[in-house]
Design an enzyme around this catalytic site. Structure first.
Site, PDB file in Angstrom:
ATOM      1  N   LEU A 140       0.850  -1.182   0.000  1.00 28.14           N
ATOM      2  CA  LEU A 140       0.000   0.000   0.000  1.00 28.14           C
ATOM      3  C   LEU A 140       0.893   1.242   0.000  1.00 28.14           C
ATOM      4  O   LEU A 140       2.011   1.213   0.532  1.00 28.14           O
ATOM      5  CB  LEU A 140      -0.911   0.031   1.234  1.00 28.14           C
ATOM      6  CG  LEU A 140      -1.917  -1.111   1.391  1.00 28.14           C
ATOM      7  CD1 LEU A 140      -2.668  -0.974   2.713  1.00 28.14           C
ATOM      8  CD2 LEU A 140      -2.902  -1.156   0.224  1.00 28.14           C
ATOM      9  N   ASP A 141       0.383   2.335  -0.558  1.00 25.77           N
ATOM     10  CA  ASP A 141       1.102   3.605  -0.496  1.00 25.77           C
ATOM     11  C   ASP A 141       1.341   4.007   0.958  1.00 25.77           C
ATOM     12  O   ASP A 141       0.604   3.601   1.862  1.00 25.77           O
ATOM     13  CB  ASP A 141       0.307   4.717  -1.190  1.00 25.77           C
ATOM     14  CG  ASP A 141       0.173   4.495  -2.694  1.00 25.77           C
ATOM     15  OD1 ASP A 141       0.946   3.697  -3.249  1.00 25.77           O
ATOM     16  OD2 ASP A 141      -0.715   5.128  -3.295  1.00 25.77           O
ATOM     17  N   ARG A 142       2.322   4.855   1.166  1.00 30.75           N
ATOM     18  CA  ARG A 142       2.709   5.278   2.512  1.00 30.75           C
ATOM     19  C   ARG A 142       1.528   5.821   3.322  1.00 30.75           C
ATOM     20  O   ARG A 142       1.385   5.521   4.510  1.00 30.75           O
ATOM     21  CB  ARG A 142       3.805   6.349   2.413  1.00 30.75           C
ATOM     22  CG  ARG A 142       4.315   6.848   3.765  1.00 30.75           C
ATOM     23  CD  ARG A 142       5.422   7.884   3.590  1.00 30.75           C
ATOM     24  NE  ARG A 142       5.896   8.361   4.875  1.00 30.75           N
ATOM     25  CZ  ARG A 142       6.822   7.755   5.614  1.00 30.75           C
ATOM     26  NH1 ARG A 142       7.372   6.635   5.184  1.00 30.75           N
ATOM     27  NH2 ARG A 142       7.191   8.258   6.778  1.00 30.75           N
ATOM     28  N   THR A 144      -1.759   5.321   2.615  1.00 35.46           N
ATOM     29  CA  THR A 144      -2.960   4.497   2.508  1.00 35.46           C
ATOM     30  C   THR A 144      -2.957   3.505   3.664  1.00 35.46           C
ATOM     31  O   THR A 144      -1.918   2.932   3.995  1.00 35.46           O
ATOM     32  CB  THR A 144      -2.996   3.748   1.164  1.00 35.46           C
ATOM     33  OG1 THR A 144      -3.037   4.705   0.101  1.00 35.46           O
ATOM     34  CG2 THR A 144      -4.220   2.854   1.072  1.00 35.46           C
TER      35      THR A 144
END
Length: 303
Positions: A140-142, A144
């Site tokens: 996941l993105d930082r 998210t």
């Protein structure tokens, strides 16, 4: 659900009726579709057992036989364990699912980085005395939040990787976007590539990689001029949901990088649910991740 257990370094399974007449060779090759290298290592090690005896890989198995496979051999990990108070949503001998908070990466991006989700999961396992291989299956993105699957041994990692590639791991995201979407559901299938004008940004591009996002709009009246949607992905491109929703004029709330006019501590995106069939027990796994920073990002949501 199959009858399995962990005994020391061995994964044991009682052969069910539907596996009768299968060979160990066909079990690895056709059922689990395991990597040839890992299967070769097991064969050479001669530590796969049937009823406590060295296995014949080409002889038929029988109902009630006990198959033992050394999945749980300790190995030195290169991941630095760090206490990060990570919420574990599901765990068994083969895998775990952690609820990623905002503000940390899924995995280290350098040798000095020791505050990623992977570091926190490594600490959790070390505290239990489990000094095994650990691998994130997706990321996941930082900023998210939500559910991330980790494998606890190499065979689990290889098979879960394949299930993800074959779209047999279903992931559902919740997002708050600007504006009211016209349709109650839809699919965005525009390819995504790098934005040559920005080092981290992606964009819809005819020369980019295939990307497919399905969405459904949920009833939501907590904020005017916003929509609550759930998304499922057929592909896993970097920033895919963020790029796709921005491209149709509905950027995620708080996603300044992709055009949001609303300033929040992060974009309003949460990996809410994962669903798949467990590769070794054949149990149906459905795991939901609570919102970690609600109501500041997702106010008044009850799903």
């Amino acid at each position: 659900m199959l009858k399995t257990k962990k005994i020391g370094q061995q994964f044991t399974i009682d052969i069910p009726k539907q596996w009768e007449t299968r060979t160990i060779e066909s079990l690895f090759k056709d059922h689990w579709k395991a990597p040839k290298k890992l299967v070769h290592e097991l064969r050479m090690d001669k530590s796969v057992l049937v009823n406590g005896q060295e296995a014949n890989w080409t002889s038929p198995l029988h109902l009630g036989d006990t198959l033992s496979i050394p999945f749980f051999k300790p190995e030195v990990s290169t991941v630095q364990p760090t206490y990060l108070d990570i919420a574990i949503l599901y765990e068994d001998d083969h895998l775990l699912i952690a609820n990623k908070p905002a503000g940390i990466d899924t995995h280290p991006n350098s040798e000095e980085d020791d505050h990623s989700l992977l570091n926190g999961v490594a600490f959790h396992l070390q505290s239990k005395g489990e000094l095994y291989y650990i691998k994130h299956i997706h990321r996941l993105d930082r900023d998210t939040t939500g559910a991330v699957i980790f494998a606890k041994h190499r065979m689990a990692g290889a098979i879960l990787d394949r299930l993800l590639e074959e779209r047999k791991i279903k992931r559902t995201y919740m997002a708050l976007v600007e504006g009211k979407l016209k349709n109650s559901s839809g699919t965005i299938s525009d390819p995504i590539g790098r934005d040559r004008h920005h080092p981290t940004r992606r964009r819809v591009s005819p020369t980019g990689q295939t990307a497919v996002t399905h969405y459904n709009v949920h009833v939501y009246e907590a904020k005017k001029d916003t929509s609550l949607i759930s998304c499922q992905l057929d592909t896993g491109r970097t920033h895919q949901i963020r790029v796709h929703l921005s491209s149709i004029g509905h950027p995620l709330i708080g996603d300044i990088l992709y055009g949001s006019s609303v300033k929040l501590s992060r974009q309003a995106l949460h990996a809410y649910k994962v669903e798949f069939t467990h590769p070794f027990t054949e149990e149906k796994i459905l795991c939901k991740a609570p919102f970690t920073d609600s109501p500041s990002i997702f106010p008044d949501i009850n799903i």
